[in-house]
Design an enzyme around this catalytic site. Structure first.
Site, PDB file in Angstrom:
ATOM      1  N   GLU A 129       0.690  -1.128   0.039  1.00 52.22           N
ATOM      2  CA  GLU A 129      -0.096  -0.308  -0.458  1.00 52.22           C
ATOM      3  C   GLU A 129       0.955   1.459   0.263  1.00 52.22           C
ATOM      4  O   GLU A 129       1.916   1.262   1.110  1.00 52.22           O
ATOM      5  CB  GLU A 129      -1.108  -0.036   1.488  1.00 52.22           C
ATOM      6  CG  GLU A 129      -1.725   0.672   1.066  1.00 52.22           C
ATOM      7  CD  GLU A 129      -2.916   1.392   2.538  1.00 52.22           C
ATOM      8  OE1 GLU A 129      -3.629   2.027   2.672  1.00 52.22           O
ATOM      9  OE2 GLU A 129      -2.710  -0.075   3.472  1.00 52.22           O
ATOM     10  N   LYS A 138      -9.306   3.403  -2.482  1.00 49.19           N
ATOM     11  CA  LYS A 138     -10.005   2.651  -1.854  1.00 49.19           C
ATOM     12  C   LYS A 138     -11.164   3.217  -1.033  1.00 49.19           C
ATOM     13  O   LYS A 138     -11.608   4.796  -0.620  1.00 49.19           O
ATOM     14  CB  LYS A 138      -8.927   2.576  -0.363  1.00 49.19           C
ATOM     15  CG  LYS A 138      -8.838   1.950   1.120  1.00 49.19           C
ATOM     16  CD  LYS A 138      -7.432   1.811   2.040  1.00 49.19           C
ATOM     17  CE  LYS A 138      -7.238   1.351   2.992  1.00 49.19           C
ATOM     18  NZ  LYS A 138      -6.558   1.416   3.866  1.00 49.19           N
ATOM     19  N   CYS A 159      -6.029  -3.115   1.870  1.00 51.19           N
ATOM     20  CA  CYS A 159      -5.998  -3.456   2.827  1.00 51.19           C
ATOM     21  C   CYS A 159      -6.641  -3.660   4.081  1.00 51.19           C
ATOM     22  O   CYS A 159      -7.566  -4.267   3.544  1.00 51.19           O
ATOM     23  CB  CYS A 159      -5.112  -2.303   3.284  1.00 51.19           C
ATOM     24  SG  CYS A 159      -4.484  -1.861   5.437  1.00 51.19           S
TER      25      CYS A 159
END
Length: 262
Positions: A41, A110, A144
């Site tokens: 990330e 995200k 994530c």
């Protein structure tokens, strides 16, 4: 498809140095027969760099994308890299997938931001399922914290994702996510999941490594340790098809019973 996981925090704060690290990793991955390389990330800039995230953010078609497209073409493999994406005044925590021919295939923002640090620096994305095709596999993108929401991964399964790429910045003491949650997600959704972590100390954050390629049988096909390394394993469509036939979770669902979830 042989998949290489670059477990590295790169050089936080230096896009130029991180592009060099990525290029070197791409050469090693290609030499190992990989057709795809996945970073951690925010690999392009670093994670714990505060307001520099906004300063170093680039558009999806920016200079870094061009440089990585050149790397992908020169080494003959696709690259999924995570970076802070600038779109006007907004900055997103994103991952972009570039083909071995240097084509930008997909860009994901995200959707589930973790903690005050991310909420202070990023705008959440609004599109849950982003996919592309590579070598006959449907590849999905996620970042994530996103993978810790079962509904999120199930959405990918229902959309036909075969290999889910998850650049991550998983912190101590939550290593059980890499060790247990990710293999379970792969099994319950019958897909491969490439979970690629940062490692070591960055500011107040301690990243735990343990990157893995989890298979649809719930077994880790490769597992990194707690140091910087490149690990490689195969996402096998034959095994995937056989596993889906033996574990028909999607076919046996009863969506009418799950209305309370939304």
């Amino acid at each position: 498809m042989r998949t290489a996981l670059l477990q590295s925090s790169g050089r936080p704060g230096s896009v130029v140095e991180n592009l060099k690290v990525l290029d070197e990793a791409a050469a090693r991955a290609a030499a190992a027969g990989a057709g795809l390389l996945v970073t951690s990330e925010l690999f392009l800039t670093g994670y714990a760099i505060g307001d520099d995230l906004g300063r170093l953010a680039e558009p999806a078609d920016g200079d870094a994308a061009d440089a990585i497209a050149e790397t992908a073409t020169r080494h003959g493999l696709a690259v999924a890299y995570s970076y802070p994406e600038r779109d006007g005044e907004r900055v997103f925590n994103s991952v972009q997938l570039i083909s071995a021919a240097g084509t930008r295939l997909a860009n994901y923002r995200k959707t589930h931001l973790y903690g005050c640090f991310e909420r202070d620096h990023f705008t959440p994305g609004e599109r849950a399922v982003v996919q592309a095709e590579i070598d006959g596999l449907t590849v999905g993108l996620m970042i994530c914290y996103d993978v810790e929401f079962p509904e999120n991964v199930r959405s990918h399964a229902l959309a036909g994702t075969d290999l889910l790429l998850v650049p991550t910045a998983q912190l101590h003491p939550f290593q059980f996510v890499a060790e247990s949650v990710v293999p379970v997600r792969a099994f319950e959704n019958q897909m491969y999941i490439a979970y690629v972590n940062r490692v070591g100390q960055e500011g107040e954050f301690e990243f735990v490594g343990l990157s893995t390629l989890a298979a649809p049988d719930g077994v880790a096909r490769t597992r990194a340790g707690r140091t910087e390394e490149l690990v490689v394993a195969d996402a096998d469509p034959v095994l995937l098809a056989a596993s889906r036939e033996n574990n028909p979770y999607l076919a046996d669902r009863r969506p009418g019973l799950y209305g309370s979830l939304v």
